[in-house]
Design a protein around this motif. Sequence first.
Motif, PDB file in Angstrom:
ATOM      1  N   GLY A  99       0.800  -1.217   0.000  1.00 56.94           N
ATOM      2  CA  GLY A  99       0.000   0.000   0.000  1.00 56.94           C
ATOM      3  C   GLY A  99       0.834   1.269   0.000  1.00 56.94           C
ATOM      4  N   LEU A 100       2.069   1.191  -0.514  1.00 56.97           N
ATOM      5  CA  LEU A 100       2.977   2.340  -0.513  1.00 56.97           C
ATOM      6  C   LEU A 100       3.014   3.053  -1.861  1.00 56.97           C
ATOM      7  N   THR A 101       2.371   2.491  -2.858  1.00 59.57           N
ATOM      8  CA  THR A 101       2.273   3.133  -4.168  1.00 59.57           C
ATOM      9  C   THR A 101       1.051   2.587  -4.895  1.00 59.57           C
ATOM     10  N   GLU A 164       8.248   7.901   7.009  1.00 59.73           N
ATOM     11  CA  GLU A 164       7.596   7.812   8.321  1.00 59.73           C
ATOM     12  C   GLU A 164       6.162   7.282   8.217  1.00 59.73           C
ATOM     13  N   VAL A 165       5.522   7.526   7.064  1.00 56.21           N
ATOM     14  CA  VAL A 165       4.167   7.018   6.843  1.00 56.21           C
ATOM     15  C   VAL A 165       4.197   5.504   6.628  1.00 56.21           C
ATOM     16  N   LEU A 171       6.274  -2.452   9.673  1.00 55.69           N
ATOM     17  CA  LEU A 171       6.319  -3.203  10.924  1.00 55.69           C
ATOM     18  C   LEU A 171       5.235  -4.274  10.965  1.00 55.69           C
ATOM     19  N   SER A 172       4.066  -3.947  10.435  1.00 57.49           N
ATOM     20  CA  SER A 172       2.979  -4.924  10.385  1.00 57.49           C
ATOM     21  C   SER A 172       3.355  -6.098   9.487  1.00 57.49           C
ATOM     22  N   TYR A 173       3.996  -5.809   8.342  1.00 62.59           N
ATOM     23  CA  TYR A 173       4.398  -6.872   7.430  1.00 62.59           C
ATOM     24  C   TYR A 173       5.438  -7.793   8.072  1.00 62.59           C
TER      25      TYR A 173
END
Length: 215
Positions: A99-101, A164-165, A171-173
Amino acid sequence: MELYQYLLDEYGYDEPILTEQLKEKLQLNPSTLRQYIKRLADKGLLAKVQNGIYFIPKKKPMFGSAVLDTDQIMRKKFIEDRDRIIGYKSGTNFANALGLTSQTAAVATIVTNNASAAKREVSVYKKRFIIRKPRANVNKSNYKLLQVLDLLNNYEQYSEKPLEVAKEKILSYLEGVSLNEQEVKEYLEAYPIKTKLRVYELGLLDAIARRERVV
């Protein structure tokens, strides 16, 4: 027909059969195995994807030849070797999965122990893939960490979001990764200083090591 029954029992329908792996399993002479495979293919019992890759088609299509999903083939050849993890997806498509792009890459990247060169391109059914060697040998315990380290190494190239977002998503991954601090540091040694700084900035080392201590 004995080989066909073995393949059907071992792989089932519409699953990639890699002759290189099959040769190791059956301890057959390569030329003997090729003859057996050719006979089955000539009878229509096996469908050929390309040299070294076959499958047992469940249904014969009305038009054209039976085809296999390319992701299945790449997973079997480069990501999962029986019960072992030997590779992982990388690049833009991994960033998209986190979900980063919103972007996706037309040519997917796979990092794998099964790479014969630092970087090469392979095609299956005319669909292209980039195959890269890993910085450290990939296994079930470390592949998620190595995926994240590759992402952080080229973060601006793959992500549309500030680092930072991305912290909580990363961390969840990595939830469930159990490596001690020394192991993480050893993997980090294979990466440039910018990657190490991002790991410390996000607190990944402390987070992973803390989970390992709790476990």
